[in-house]
Motif scaffolding. Structure first.
Motif, mmCIF file in Angstrom:
data_model
loop_
_atom_site.group_PDB
_atom_site.id
_atom_site.type_symbol
_atom_site.label_atom_id
_atom_site.label_comp_id
_atom_site.label_asym_id
_atom_site.label_seq_id
_atom_site.Cartn_x
_atom_site.Cartn_y
_atom_site.Cartn_z
ATOM 1 N N PRO A 132 -1.042 0.099 -2.262
ATOM 2 C CA PRO A 132 -1.996 -1.010 -2.144
ATOM 3 C C PRO A 132 -1.613 -2.260 -2.928
ATOM 4 O O PRO A 132 -1.975 -3.373 -2.539
ATOM 5 C CB PRO A 132 -3.302 -0.411 -2.681
ATOM 6 C CG PRO A 132 -3.156 1.058 -2.490
ATOM 7 C CD PRO A 132 -1.706 1.350 -2.691
ATOM 8 N N ARG B 163 -5.635 -3.407 3.847
ATOM 9 C CA ARG B 163 -6.822 -4.258 3.608
ATOM 10 C C ARG B 163 -7.898 -4.033 4.663
ATOM 11 O O ARG B 163 -9.090 -4.073 4.357
ATOM 12 C CB ARG B 163 -6.397 -5.729 3.579
ATOM 13 C CG ARG B 163 -5.644 -6.144 2.326
ATOM 14 C CD ARG B 163 -5.617 -7.651 2.176
ATOM 15 N NE ARG B 163 -4.925 -8.300 3.278
ATOM 16 C CZ ARG B 163 -3.625 -8.549 3.292
ATOM 17 N NH1 ARG B 163 -2.874 -8.194 2.241
ATOM 18 N NH2 ARG B 163 -3.061 -9.157 4.313
ATOM 19 N N GLU B 164 -7.468 -3.807 5.894
ATOM 20 C CA GLU B 164 -8.427 -3.625 6.987
ATOM 21 C C GLU B 164 -8.946 -2.191 7.066
ATOM 22 O O GLU B 164 -9.812 -1.891 7.890
ATOM 23 C CB GLU B 164 -7.767 -4.015 8.307
ATOM 24 C CG GLU B 164 -7.465 -5.511 8.416
ATOM 25 C CD GLU B 164 -6.802 -5.870 9.737
ATOM 26 O OE1 GLU B 164 -6.322 -4.939 10.436
ATOM 27 O OE2 GLU B 164 -6.765 -7.059 10.075
#
Length: 343
Positions: free
Chosen positions: A280, A306-307
């Protein structure tokens, strides 16, 4: 997918293993693990691989195959490629350097401190400065270990070959004239060595390119090793670092993206099966070749994180044409990359 990594960790070394991944349809990313001719794990109990188990276990080699008309990526698992060089003389120096360029872990055995230091200066991953017999006791073989025997004398060659022939290996090559090498092999056979193994030793070592200088001989040796390696059709598998990161309970809730090269046409920085785990924070375990291609794939992976993406995606990077050239992607090939969420 964590269960798959646990299964891989338990069976990868016990015979040939392969991970199969479906590359089309709604089930894109569905997986199965085959080891020793049996399906030992699958991501969906009643999925595609459950209904086509017999075809799945009969798949051979790495790359994209067809199972009942569906595209499947076969990842025949190997380990990190290891190069073990017995001898630290002039020929060993280019062999060390080319091995490192090819991403191999390079171990050099040399009983003379001065020459062992030369191997260290050349960048060898590990240097064992001990008598050859003692040093080889501490070297494990594997189906992805390539042994090069380039010692300074006949008796050392014979000692090294005797011990190496008893280890698992992908390749054994020995320098010297045909007559000298045949004498060594015949003597070892008379002492009880395996005729089958000894007759498969590559000698004179290296491809016949008319090599004369140490650098040219080094090129010939490594070219032969690359040829042998690529015929085996084994990928680099899943590194211990990658598996360890996925299995680390401290980060189990973090979404990660596993990136795998599943196909390539033309020239590309890395081969089929090469993997990179994207974290991440943008850090990566492994690499798919660096440069603009990796940067582009990294952006896609971070966007998926992120999505909160929960489905795999296939992404194609075109390294041809003017636009790719302007971006610095000048390899001239097309690479298909599979991006899979891991949590």
């Amino acid at each position: 997918m964590k269960e798959m990594f646990q299964a891989i960790d338990g069976c990868e070394k016990a015979g040939e293993s392969m991970v199969l991944t479906l590359l089309d349809g709604e089930e894109l990313g569905e997986k199965a693990l085959v080891s020793g001719g049996e399906m030992v794990w699958r991501s969906r109990k009643e999925g595609f691989f459950s209904h086509h188990a017999q075809e799945a276990v009969e798949v051979m080699g790495s790359g994209i195959v067809q199972i009942s008309g569906r595209r499947v990526f076969c990842d025949t698992l190997g380990e990190s490629k290891k190069l073990v060089i017995c001898g630290g003389g002039h020929v060993s120096m280019p062999v060390i350097q080319i091995g490192l360029m090819l991403g191999m872990e390079v171990t050099v055995l040399e009983d003379r401190p001065k020459y062992a230091d030369n191997a260290r200066k050349a960048g060898a991953s590990f240097v064992i400065c001990q008598p050859f017999e003692e040093g080889l006791r501490n070297v494990e073989g594997s189906g992805d270990t390539y042994f090069v025997i380039v010692t300074r004398g006949h008796r050392y060659d014979q000692l090294c070959l005797k011990m190496i022939a008893e280890k698992e290996h992908a390749y054994i090559g020995m320098i010297g004239s045909r007559r000298r090498v045949e004498m060594v092999k015949q003597k070892l056979i008379e002492q009880g060595g395996s005729r089958q193994v000894l007759e498969q030793v590559y000698t004179p070592i290296g491809l016949d390119i008319g090599a004369e200088t140490p650098a040219e001989i080094g090129v010939a040796i490594m070219a032969e090793i690359v040829s042998v390696k690529n015929k085996k059709k084994r990928t680099y598998g899943f590194s211990k670092e990658l598996i360890g990161t996925v299995m680390d309970t401290r980060h189990v809730s973090e979404k990660k993206i596993l990136v795998t090269i599943v196909d390539r046409k033309g020239s590309a920085p890395q081969g089929i099966g090469v993997k990179m785990l994207v974290l991440p924070d943008g850090n990566c375990i492994g690499t798919i070749g660096g440069g603009c291609m990796e940067s582009e794939v990294l952006k896609m992976a971070l966007l998926m994180i992120r999505e909160g993406a929960d489905k795999a995606k296939l992404y194609q990077v075109d390294l041809t044409g003017e636009e790719a050239e302007d971006e610095g992607m000048v390899c001239g090939g097309i690479v298909d990359v599979l991006l899979e969420p891991v949590s």
